[in-house]
Write an enzyme that holds these catalytic residues in place. Structure first.
Site, mmCIF file in Angstrom:
data_model
loop_
_atom_site.group_PDB
_atom_site.id
_atom_site.type_symbol
_atom_site.label_atom_id
_atom_site.label_comp_id
_atom_site.label_asym_id
_atom_site.label_seq_id
_atom_site.Cartn_x
_atom_site.Cartn_y
_atom_site.Cartn_z
ATOM 1 N N LYS A 36 43.952 43.561 29.714
ATOM 2 C CA LYS A 36 44.325 44.144 30.894
ATOM 3 C C LYS A 36 44.160 43.336 32.041
ATOM 4 O O LYS A 36 43.037 42.283 31.952
ATOM 5 C CB LYS A 36 43.695 45.482 31.003
ATOM 6 C CG LYS A 36 42.215 45.423 31.334
ATOM 7 C CD LYS A 36 41.621 47.139 31.162
ATOM 8 C CE LYS A 36 40.136 46.708 31.744
ATOM 9 N NZ LYS A 36 39.528 48.184 31.358
ATOM 10 N N ARG A 121 36.356 60.862 33.769
ATOM 11 C CA ARG A 121 37.422 60.101 34.406
ATOM 12 C C ARG A 121 38.776 60.327 33.932
ATOM 13 O O ARG A 121 39.504 61.424 34.515
ATOM 14 C CB ARG A 121 37.207 58.601 34.484
ATOM 15 C CG ARG A 121 37.740 57.956 35.259
ATOM 16 C CD ARG A 121 37.491 56.321 35.069
ATOM 17 N NE ARG A 121 37.760 55.727 33.740
ATOM 18 C CZ ARG A 121 37.686 54.633 33.275
ATOM 19 N NH1 ARG A 121 37.453 53.661 34.243
ATOM 20 N NH2 ARG A 121 37.887 54.155 32.358
ATOM 21 N N TYR A 253 37.570 28.214 61.663
ATOM 22 C CA TYR A 253 37.735 29.230 62.662
ATOM 23 C C TYR A 253 36.552 29.907 63.406
ATOM 24 O O TYR A 253 35.737 30.333 62.400
ATOM 25 C CB TYR A 253 38.273 30.687 61.880
ATOM 26 C CG TYR A 253 39.792 30.557 61.526
ATOM 27 C CD1 TYR A 253 40.622 30.631 62.495
ATOM 28 C CD2 TYR A 253 40.190 30.526 60.153
ATOM 29 C CE1 TYR A 253 42.238 30.267 62.205
ATOM 30 C CE2 TYR A 253 41.684 30.340 59.975
ATOM 31 C CZ TYR A 253 42.495 30.187 60.792
ATOM 32 O OH TYR A 253 43.972 30.361 60.599
ATOM 33 N N MET A 299 42.473 31.433 54.696
ATOM 34 C CA MET A 299 43.300 31.919 53.414
ATOM 35 C C MET A 299 43.542 31.130 52.358
ATOM 36 O O MET A 299 43.751 31.531 51.214
ATOM 37 C CB MET A 299 44.593 32.448 54.129
ATOM 38 C CG MET A 299 45.212 33.347 53.087
ATOM 39 S SD MET A 299 47.219 33.635 53.737
ATOM 40 C CE MET A 299 46.458 34.855 55.194
HETATM 41 C C1 LIG Z 1 38.560 47.937 30.448
HETATM 42 C C2 LIG Z 1 38.277 48.682 29.119
HETATM 43 C C3 LIG Z 1 37.391 48.475 28.120
HETATM 44 C C4 LIG Z 1 36.868 46.922 28.056
HETATM 45 O O1 LIG Z 1 35.489 47.218 28.876
HETATM 46 P P1 LIG Z 1 34.449 45.949 28.739
HETATM 47 O O2 LIG Z 1 33.335 46.642 29.701
HETATM 48 O O3 LIG Z 1 35.150 44.862 29.498
HETATM 49 O O4 LIG Z 1 34.004 45.692 27.472
HETATM 50 C C5 LIG Z 1 37.534 49.401 27.059
HETATM 51 N N1 LIG Z 1 38.089 50.230 27.209
HETATM 52 C C6 LIG Z 1 39.025 50.688 27.912
HETATM 53 C C7 LIG Z 1 39.654 51.955 28.016
HETATM 54 C C8 LIG Z 1 39.200 49.972 29.102
HETATM 55 O O5 LIG Z 1 39.976 50.395 30.160
#
Ligand SMILES: *Cc1c(COP(=O)(O)O)cnc(C)c1O
Length: 349
Positions: A36, A121, A253, A299
């Site tokens: 992701k 969550r 800056y 930036m």
């Molecule tokens: C991000 C995520 C993981 C991975 O977690 P890590 O701590 O990076 O290994 C696993 N499951 C879900 C649902 C996630 O969103």
């Protein structure tokens, strides 16, 4: 131009390390990789290329957009967030967190049901399982997986074990419901990197590993393991300009950096617009080779007392994470997707 180098050997080393752990502590649990957020900022296509080479078959991405980018790389791709705007390819699945989504998906879609095992969550409540599974069957969707997320993997204490126990109970219930309905058992998974590497009895179908594959583990529960992982990404910046400036010269800056002696000062092409933190006069940060990054950074560039044509901004995200009171995940995922990513095959040649 600035560039992120990806150390393929470090990546393979981390995946091998995790695979060995799974061989030792499970019967046949598979390593699934979490890709992701542009593969934690490393570059989705580059990491997908390496993961496939290693033999990873199952991955998790954030959105359908990310899934389509890696659709030819893996046998199964699960989308963690968002409702897809078009039917999913047969090897894609979508995580379910609410009922609206179930109603909107076309029949035949693979779904992975997210269940709350104590983190509070996302995910449905265990008491809603029966209703959701019945609805999935009724709508002609395929129950491909049931999963939870343990929010206590990094923490010492009993909450982690409690989450695992809750998930075990969820698995038993789902197995009973599937038998009653005469549908196939879905795949089960709950552990992330820290949860995987602290567990010595794993009997899920797969683990969802993210950060450890990229070389980090900031877990109080397993402080000895982080040292055995190797950071994969390093950020490099190229020189834009070089000046010889006299003692007393102010730089950048607000003139917050003042030279104590005549020096060669160069600017480099990474700034907060690239997802690198803005370093002001209250922060102290050094490049991987030890030059101070002079406040205030801009930036699109920063200055250093250096004559080097190219400089490694960091090859380990932890120093940056500590100075900005955050975690490696944030440092890495902020890196702009517009920075070029390059796979390095043989280091030192
Ligand atoms: C991000 C995520 C993981 C991975 O977690 P890590 O701590 O990076 O290994 C696993 N499951 C879900 C649902 C996630 O969103």
């Amino acid at each position: 131009m600035s560039e992120i180098l990806l150390d393929s050997q470090a990546f393979f080393h981390n995946l091998t390390f995790i695979s060995h752990h799974l061989k030792k502590h499970s019967k046949s649990t598979k390593l699934a990789l979490v890709l992701k957020d542009n593969a934690y900022g490393h570059g989705l296509e580059q990491i997908a290329t390496l993961a496939r080479e290693f033999g990873v078959e199952d991955v998790f991405v954030k959105t359908h957009y990310e899934a389509k980018i890696v659709q030819d790389f893996f046998g199964s791709i699960t989308i963690l967030y968002g409702a897809p705007q078009e039917p999913l390819a047969p090897h894609m699945a979508i995580a379910i967190n609410n009922k609206e989504m179930l109603h909107s998906l076309p029949p035949g879609t693979k779904v992975e049901l997210k269940v709350n095992a104590g983190m509070n969550r996302n995910g449905i409540s265990p008491s809603e399982l029966e209703e959701y599974i019945a609805l999935i069957t009724h709508r002609g969707l395929e129950l491909f997986g049931v999963f939870s997320h343990n929010g206590y993997g990094d923490e010492v204490g009993e909450d982690f074990a409690l989450g695992c126990e809750n998930f075990c109970a969820i698995k038993d219930e789902v197995a009973r419901m599937c038998a009653d309905l005469g549908i196939a058992l879905p795949r089960f998974h709950t552990l992330n990197s820290s949860g995987t590497l602290r567990s010595t009895h794993i009997d899920d179908d797969l683990v969802r590993v993210g950060i450890a594959a990229y070389g980090y583990l900031e877990s109080d529960a397993t402080p000895h393991i982080a040292r055995q992982l190797k950071p994969v990404a390093s950020l490099w910046a190229d020189r834009i300009s070089r000046k010889i400036l006299p003692r007393g010269a102010k730089i950048g800056y607000g003139g917050k950096s003042v030279l104590e002696s005549e020096s060669v000062v160069s600017t480099y092409d990474v700034g907060y617009g690239d997802g690198f933190y803005r370093v002001n006069e209250r922060k102290t940060l050094h490049t991987a080779s030890g030059e101070r990054i002079l406040p205030r950074t801009s930036m699109d560039c920063f200055s250093c007392v250096s004559d080097a044509p190219r400089i490694c901004v960091f090859d380990d995200a932890l120093a940056l994470a500590r100075e900005f009171d955050t975690i490696s995940y944030e440092v890495l995922t902020r890196l702009s997707p517009f920075i070029k990513r390059t796979i390095v095959r043989d280091k030192g040649e």
